[in-house]
Design a protein around this motif. Sequence first.
Motif, PDB file in Angstrom:
ATOM      1  N   HIS A 302       0.827  -1.199   0.000  1.00 12.22           N
ATOM      2  CA  HIS A 302       0.000   0.000   0.000  1.00 12.22           C
ATOM      3  C   HIS A 302       0.865   1.255   0.000  1.00 12.22           C
ATOM      4  O   HIS A 302       0.587   2.218  -0.739  1.00 12.22           O
ATOM      5  CB  HIS A 302      -0.927  -0.013   1.221  1.00 12.22           C
ATOM      6  CG  HIS A 302      -1.893   1.134   1.264  1.00 12.22           C
ATOM      7  ND1 HIS A 302      -2.904   1.290   0.330  1.00 12.22           N
ATOM      8  CD2 HIS A 302      -1.989   2.194   2.111  1.00 12.22           C
ATOM      9  CE1 HIS A 302      -3.596   2.388   0.615  1.00 12.22           C
ATOM     10  NE2 HIS A 302      -3.056   2.947   1.682  1.00 12.22           N
ATOM     11  N   GLU A 303       1.919   1.269   0.789  1.00  9.70           N
ATOM     12  CA  GLU A 303       2.791   2.432   0.850  1.00  9.70           C
ATOM     13  C   GLU A 303       3.537   2.642  -0.455  1.00  9.70           C
ATOM     14  O   GLU A 303       3.812   3.785  -0.843  1.00  9.70           O
ATOM     15  CB  GLU A 303       3.782   2.280   2.016  1.00  9.70           C
ATOM     16  CG  GLU A 303       3.138   2.406   3.385  1.00  9.70           C
ATOM     17  CD  GLU A 303       2.394   3.741   3.548  1.00  9.70           C
ATOM     18  OE1 GLU A 303       2.962   4.786   3.181  1.00  9.70           O
ATOM     19  OE2 GLU A 303       1.243   3.715   4.021  1.00  9.70           O
ATOM     20  N   ASP A 304       3.868   1.567  -1.153  1.00 10.01           N
ATOM     21  CA  ASP A 304       4.489   1.696  -2.469  1.00 10.01           C
ATOM     22  C   ASP A 304       3.542   2.409  -3.428  1.00 10.01           C
ATOM     23  O   ASP A 304       3.950   3.282  -4.203  1.00 10.01           O
ATOM     24  CB  ASP A 304       4.823   0.319  -3.053  1.00 10.01           C
ATOM     25  CG  ASP A 304       5.927  -0.388  -2.293  1.00 10.01           C
ATOM     26  OD1 ASP A 304       6.469   0.198  -1.339  1.00 10.01           O
ATOM     27  OD2 ASP A 304       6.242  -1.535  -2.667  1.00 10.01           O
ATOM     28  N   GLU A 305       2.279   2.010  -3.387  1.00  8.50           N
ATOM     29  CA  GLU A 305       1.286   2.599  -4.284  1.00  8.50           C
ATOM     30  C   GLU A 305       1.111   4.086  -3.988  1.00  8.50           C
ATOM     31  O   GLU A 305       0.996   4.910  -4.903  1.00  8.50           O
ATOM     32  CB  GLU A 305      -0.039   1.857  -4.141  1.00  8.50           C
ATOM     33  CG  GLU A 305      -1.038   2.122  -5.242  1.00  8.50           C
ATOM     34  CD  GLU A 305      -0.598   1.547  -6.577  1.00  8.50           C
ATOM     35  OE1 GLU A 305      -1.126   2.010  -7.599  1.00  8.50           O
ATOM     36  OE2 GLU A 305       0.275   0.660  -6.609  1.00  8.50           O
ATOM     37  N   ILE A 306       1.079   4.427  -2.714  1.00  9.66           N
ATOM     38  CA  ILE A 306       0.961   5.838  -2.331  1.00  9.66           C
ATOM     39  C   ILE A 306       2.157   6.626  -2.851  1.00  9.66           C
ATOM     40  O   ILE A 306       2.017   7.728  -3.408  1.00  9.66           O
ATOM     41  CB  ILE A 306       0.854   5.964  -0.795  1.00  9.66           C
ATOM     42  CG1 ILE A 306      -0.508   5.436  -0.320  1.00  9.66           C
ATOM     43  CG2 ILE A 306       1.051   7.419  -0.354  1.00  9.66           C
ATOM     44  CD1 ILE A 306      -0.645   5.377   1.185  1.00  9.66           C
ATOM     45  N   ALA A 307       3.347   6.060  -2.706  1.00  5.61           N
ATOM     46  CA  ALA A 307       4.563   6.764  -3.121  1.00  5.61           C
ATOM     47  C   ALA A 307       4.592   7.008  -4.623  1.00  5.61           C
ATOM     48  O   ALA A 307       4.912   8.110  -5.084  1.00  5.61           O
ATOM     49  CB  ALA A 307       5.794   5.972  -2.689  1.00  5.61           C
ATOM     50  N   VAL A 308       4.237   6.002  -5.414  1.00  9.51           N
ATOM     51  CA  VAL A 308       4.288   6.178  -6.867  1.00  9.51           C
ATOM     52  C   VAL A 308       3.197   7.126  -7.332  1.00  9.51           C
ATOM     53  O   VAL A 308       3.411   7.954  -8.234  1.00  9.51           O
ATOM     54  CB  VAL A 308       4.215   4.820  -7.597  1.00  9.51           C
ATOM     55  CG1 VAL A 308       2.853   4.180  -7.497  1.00  9.51           C
ATOM     56  CG2 VAL A 308       4.618   4.977  -9.058  1.00  9.51           C
TER      57      VAL A 308
END
Length: 442
Positions: A302-308
């Motif tokens: 989830h945090e990867d998706e937020i970052a991208v």
Amino acid sequence: MRAAHYSDQDLEQHSLRRRVADAGQRTGFEHDVDRIMYSTEWRSLAGKSQVVASGELGAYHTRLTHSMKVAQLGRRMTERLERQYGGPNPALVEAACMAHDIGHPPFGHAGETALRETMDELRAGDLDSFEGNAQTLRIITDLASHKYSGHRGLHLSRASLDAAIKYPWQRTPWAVNSYHFAKWGVYAVDRPTFDWIRAGREDELTPVEEQVMDWADDVTYACHDVEDFYRAGLIPLPALLPEPGEGGPQTELETDRFLTYVADKRRAAGIDADHDQLRQLLAEVGRALVKPGLPSAYTGRHEDEIAVNARTAELIDYFTRDLRLEITGSAPIRYQARLIVPAERRAACDLLKELVWCYVIDRPALATQQHGTRRIISELLRWTYEAPHLLPIARREELDLHGDPMRAAADHVASLTEDQAIALHRRMSGAGLGSLADGTWI
């Protein structure tokens, strides 16, 4: 602020009949948006490549999702300009953005190249070959259908048609103009329509609405296609755009590799390319992104998706900031205005687009796929040109109108989705006969 006033001539339909109002519920340009959206040709873009094949596993952009985002971004940029300058019209720009890729054949630029090269070979000496942008004009003015009997095309306003033309010229011999030999916007058969759209203009200027569409297209390509292939693990964004103080030997190695690729490619094309200037430009893009950095590799957390998503949003903001109009006439519309994009933004956008070429398009894995897709498209064109009775009924009706079997064959092959092209090629080559009830080819 100047008010935007589109003339009656701008709002005329391609049929030269005035548009019938629907009790004021939609403007003329809103009609254009709806007619494109409800067309079969626009819907078929869901089955056509943006970069990788539309059937590739993964949430990659197709021509349809790309066109939707170009339209959204083009409209938002125009809304800002309209608030500041009084124009252009957001719905008009949205219509041009939606239509801009409607002429692309299956398999993206590989399919386009195959159609062009095969037509050039089969009709040696005839310049009037295949080009996706010229095909766009052909579709929206002739091949597509709306609800008016006796009229071909989508019945769009003159201004929307003009805004969708990126290259307002016919193909020119290579020796005369190599760029006009490679990219053009109208076929000979469609020249009368083109002349009506341009209202007698013989220059190569484009209206401001087309300029906004073109910038929205570039920004979408640079941001969303790069996002696709970062998620797929193909573009090493963290190494190329590290957070301040987080660079290291691996960053230097990857950056040098990418910038050397870009510099060599540009020099081969006769374009000046200074390695240090490219490095500064890449660093400028990195400095424009102030949110927390991307993880070392995208894992789907989830945090990867937020970052991208955060980084893509900042890139779009960077590329659409500080736009202005240079107004030369009485209204900020059509040929009376010019879109001014800061030079460093254009240069940075071009550099980001090279990421897709370096890490995706020029990869051997994609090159081998494209070798196969070019063969499919080339052979389908040859077979249907040599045997026009194999064309579907709509193309045969059009052939009766213009009498050019090569153009009819190209129109047919270009209209196919990628799944249809593969299935039709298997059927016609004998590799897989399919079913008598299969409607792919009729």
